[in-house]
Enzyme design. Sequence first.
Site, PDB file in Angstrom:
ATOM      1  N   ASP A   1      22.286 -53.465 -33.277  1.00  0.00           N
ATOM      2  CA  ASP A   1      22.429 -54.819 -33.798  1.00  0.00           C
ATOM      3  C   ASP A   1      23.663 -55.495 -33.216  1.00  0.00           C
ATOM      4  OD1 ASP A   1      21.947 -57.076 -35.205  1.00  0.00           O
ATOM      5  OD2 ASP A   1      22.378 -56.255 -37.180  1.00  0.00           O
TER       6      ASP A   1
ATOM      7  N   ASP B   1      24.986 -49.562 -29.177  1.00  0.00           N
ATOM      8  CA  ASP B   1      24.750 -49.956 -30.553  1.00  0.00           C
ATOM      9  C   ASP B   1      23.523 -50.863 -30.520  1.00  0.00           C
ATOM     10  OD1 ASP B   1      25.217 -50.469 -33.329  1.00  0.00           O
ATOM     11  OD2 ASP B   1      26.138 -52.372 -32.763  1.00  0.00           O
TER      12      ASP B   1
END
Length: 212
Positions: A11, A9
Amino acid sequence: MTIKAVIFDLDGVIVSTDQYHFEAWSKISEEEGILFNETINHQLRGVSRMESLDIILQRATKTYSDEEKLQLAEKKNEYYRQSLHHLSPSDLLPGVEYTLKTLKQNNIKIAIGSSSKNTPTILKQIGLDKEFDAIADGNDITRSKPDPEVFLLAATRLDIVPEECLVVEDALAGVEAAIAGKMNVAAVGETLRSSDADYYLESVDELLELVL
């Protein structure tokens, strides 16, 4: 466990732009006279922009049309994009640079699997736009996490079966998405210790002990 690829991922795992999101949503909420705070903001982690807006608008005193929602979402994104120009390689989270370099040296493929449509901008700002073997983001998908679409797309672009991928996530919706995609999943951060992740990491570089 045989891991041939790690899907990150973006952020909260590679870089943190949480504060920029919070400030943008706070500005929108203030303009609309809607309650917004850190507790509500936490519910937005890992979900799409429109779904985030729907969560915020649950506390509104008026009903918004679809067109008005789109306008608000676009305004929020503009506030957010303006703040991204402050990002630089110095904003990489601890251990990220070393982890990516070590994985590549050991022929482990690396990818980004993010619901954000701003992924290309963020990667360029932090100097990682050419580092990954594959990128799947909000521009490529129709269903955001906890649907596994973005991770499955990343695996397809890597040409690695889901069972041989390790997803690294900091949001519950992302952990659920990885599980739904039949992938191994490592959760980063204390807040996810109660989730169903296979592994729990204090920092990203701890995943090297899992895959090497």
